[in-house]
Design an enzyme around this catalytic site. Sequence first.
Site: not given
Ligand code: CMP
Length: 139
Positions: A11, A59, A87, A93, A104, A114, A117
Amino acid sequence: MAGNITFTMIKPDAVGAGNVGAITKMIQEAGFTIKAMKLTKMSGERAGQFYAVHKERPFYADLCKYMSSGAIVPMILEKDNAVEDFRKLIGATDPTKAEAGTIRNLFAKSIEANAIHGSDSDENALIEGSFFFSQTEQF
Ligand code: CMP
């Protein structure tokens, strides 16, 4: 049986911090083969399409803005049990909950920024891979 392909995307926070090399090294040392990889950037509209599954989440708008704010590195990866093993390698996450030594835990800045993905199913790995690369079924 679990598939052997997953999709990942480094990212904007991690690309901007110069961590592509370190993250790619961890991915390869964990036994994944990089089958496709590129440096690219998404428009806000493309980010919205990629994360359409989250469009009702509070979000979503911020996530699309953030994911189109800088360069990203999407990749298709191969390994036995790829989705689940990847994963585990990236961790939770929310980086404050990610296990020590995960990508992460080491590189993410926040739950939104984060670092990386990872697809959550074999089906989504194919859908997400096809979003960035053509002829994904041949990898
Ligand atoms: P990703 O695994 O790319 O899938 C969805 C993305 O949404 C996740 O990683 C985070 O970057 C984002 N995300 C998930 N939960 C939240 C949250 N509570 N607040 C902000 N961003 C979020």
